[in-house]
Design a protein around this motif. Structure first.
Motif, PDB file in Angstrom:
ATOM      1  N   ALA A 245       0.843  -1.190   0.000  1.00 44.75           N
ATOM      2  CA  ALA A 245       0.000   0.000   0.000  1.00 44.75           C
ATOM      3  C   ALA A 245       0.883   1.245   0.000  1.00 44.75           C
ATOM      4  N   PHE A 246       0.559   2.213  -0.840  1.00 46.33           N
ATOM      5  CA  PHE A 246       1.312   3.466  -0.938  1.00 46.33           C
ATOM      6  C   PHE A 246       0.439   4.625  -0.476  1.00 46.33           C
ATOM      7  N   ALA A 247       1.052   5.566   0.216  1.00 47.44           N
ATOM      8  CA  ALA A 247       0.348   6.776   0.645  1.00 47.44           C
ATOM      9  C   ALA A 247       0.517   7.848  -0.418  1.00 47.44           C
ATOM     10  N   ALA A 248       0.177   7.495  -1.647  1.00 44.96           N
ATOM     11  CA  ALA A 248       0.318   8.406  -2.780  1.00 44.96           C
ATOM     12  C   ALA A 248      -0.671   7.992  -3.867  1.00 44.96           C
ATOM     13  N   PRO A 249      -1.059   8.904  -4.757  1.00 43.77           N
ATOM     14  CA  PRO A 249      -1.994   8.562  -5.834  1.00 43.77           C
ATOM     15  C   PRO A 249      -1.413   7.497  -6.767  1.00 43.77           C
ATOM     16  N   ALA A 250      -2.296   6.773  -7.404  1.00 44.09           N
ATOM     17  CA  ALA A 250      -1.881   5.678  -8.290  1.00 44.09           C
ATOM     18  C   ALA A 250      -0.987   6.171  -9.420  1.00 44.09           C
ATOM     19  N   ASP A 251      -1.279   7.347  -9.977  1.00 47.92           N
ATOM     20  CA  ASP A 251      -0.469   7.861 -11.091  1.00 47.92           C
ATOM     21  C   ASP A 251       0.968   8.111 -10.657  1.00 47.92           C
ATOM     22  N   ASP A 267      -6.841   2.949  -3.479  1.00 49.27           N
ATOM     23  CA  ASP A 267      -7.119   2.341  -2.192  1.00 49.27           C
ATOM     24  C   ASP A 267      -7.850   3.366  -1.334  1.00 49.27           C
ATOM     25  N   ALA A 268      -7.971   3.101  -0.060  1.00 56.22           N
ATOM     26  CA  ALA A 268      -8.668   4.016   0.836  1.00 56.22           C
ATOM     27  C   ALA A 268      -7.981   5.377   0.840  1.00 56.22           C
ATOM     28  N   GLY A 269      -8.789   6.436   0.891  1.00 54.52           N
ATOM     29  CA  GLY A 269      -8.243   7.782   0.938  1.00 54.52           C
ATOM     30  C   GLY A 269      -7.589   8.168  -0.366  1.00 54.52           C
ATOM     31  N   GLN A 270      -6.406   8.806  -0.255  1.00 57.82           N
ATOM     32  CA  GLN A 270      -5.691   9.268  -1.439  1.00 57.82           C
ATOM     33  C   GLN A 270      -4.627   8.283  -1.899  1.00 57.82           C
ATOM     34  N   GLY A 271      -4.553   7.125  -1.253  1.00 54.82           N
ATOM     35  CA  GLY A 271      -3.497   6.181  -1.560  1.00 54.82           C
ATOM     36  C   GLY A 271      -3.880   5.181  -2.624  1.00 54.82           C
ATOM     37  N   CYS A 272      -3.013   4.189  -2.795  1.00 52.83           N
ATOM     38  CA  CYS A 272      -3.256   3.126  -3.766  1.00 52.83           C
ATOM     39  C   CYS A 272      -2.561   1.864  -3.272  1.00 52.83           C
ATOM     40  N   VAL A 273      -2.830   0.755  -3.939  1.00 56.12           N
ATOM     41  CA  VAL A 273      -2.235  -0.516  -3.563  1.00 56.12           C
ATOM     42  C   VAL A 273      -1.725  -1.214  -4.820  1.00 56.12           C
TER      43      VAL A 273
END
Length: 321
Positions: A245-251, A267-273
């Motif tokens: 999981a990353f605490a950053a947008p998918a792009d 993912d949840a919030g502004q992050g992605c997985v």
């Protein structure tokens, strides 16, 4: 004075491709012609598709601006050598981000380089020691350029190949795409002798030869060459699945991770997985995740979690913390 109009146009174009504004009088002096001739030559370049912008006034002049399409570039000797050396260095070490388009550019450039410049490029590269990560094999740029030309020209390719177990064979293929994983180059091709699709590690290829025989492209049994390569590697290796999981947008994450590791999903919030599978050592994957420069949390597997924890502790000790 340059009386040969084509030669003068090339000289004018070379001047305009320098990012500055050229007063008409200075261009006339450089070319040894009148300002009127410069204006006519500018009109000829515009007819050929070069977007030349003119400004009026005492300080006015001409400059080349961005247009709707990429017109041909004119390079002097030093520029051509510099570009070729840079492309060769990146291509030979499978630098991430230096993909098939860069290799095609190198193939086009080396095709038209005069022999004296080709010799300078080879001499410079032989005298230079690149600083690389050391986790990928070096490749002769000539091997890549031959392959890239056959991919672009839909031309059958013959080469010698050494498999992972040391077995050597000759292959006749219909090359489809070159794919860089950031560590290695691979060729995705249809193997005519085995009547099936195959992937080949380019560092195990030798004596590539363009046969000159053209072919009609076949349909690849996957969405893309990168996806086919990912599946092929998974079939050959003992792989493990991972979820990060990353605490950053998918792009943002997609721009910093190799595509073959997996596509980031919101993912949840502004992050992605990122969910994927790989046969690479967990310590290499841990370092590769850290190299993104983004905050992340490993959800699985446990071996990767332990490796990231140990890596973090080791780096902290190295910083004196």
């Amino acid at each position: 004075m340059t009386t040969d109009t084509p030669a003068r146009l090339l000289q004018l174009l070379s001047l305009l491709q320098t990012p500055r504004e050229w007063p008409g009088g200075e261009l006339a002096d450089r070319l040894g012609v009148s300002r009127r001739t410069v204006r006519r030559d500018i009109d000829r370049l515009r007819e050929l598709g070069y977007p030349v912008q003119a400004t009026m006034g005492a300080d006015g002049g001409y400059r080349l601006v961005a247009g709707k399409a990429m017109p041909p570039l004119v390079l002097d000797d030093e520029e051509a050598v510099a570009i070729a050396v840079g492309l060769r260095a990146g291509a030979g070490h499978a630098v991430e981000g230096v993909d098939e388009a860069s290799v095609r550019a190198l193939a086009k450039l080396e095709q038209v380089l005069p022999s004296r410049l080709r010799h300078r490029v080879s001499t410079l590269q032989a005298a230079t020691t690149p600083l690389t990560s050391g986790d990928g094999a070096s490749i002769a740029p000539e091997t890549l350029t031959v392959m890239a030309s056959t991919v672009a020209g839909r031309e059958r390719l013959r080469f010698a190949y050494r498999a992972g177990d040391g077995t050597e064979s000759r292959r006749l293929t219909e090359p489809y795409r070159l794919v860089s994983t950031g560590r290695r180059w691979y060729l995705v091709a249809y193997d005519l002798d085995r009547d099936d699709w195959r992937t080949f590690r380019v560092d195990r290829v030798s004596d590539p030869f363009a046969t000159g025989a053209r072919f009609a492209p076949r349909e690849l049994p996957a969405g893309s060459a990168a996806e086919y390569l990912r599946r092929s590697i998974q079939r050959r290796q003992e792989t493990y699945e991972f979820t990060v999981a990353f605490a950053a947008p998918a792009d943002d994450v997609a721009a910093r991770l190799p595509r073959w590791l997996g596509a980031p999903e919101p993912d949840a919030g502004q992050g992605c997985v990122v969910r994927g599978a790989t046969g690479d050592p967990v310590d290499w994957l841990a370092v590769r995740l850290a190299m993104t420069g983004l905050d992340f949390t490993v959800r699985k597997p446990a071996e990767l979690i332990d490796c990231v924890r140990e890596l973090g502790a080791r780096l902290s000790r190295g910083a004196g913390a």
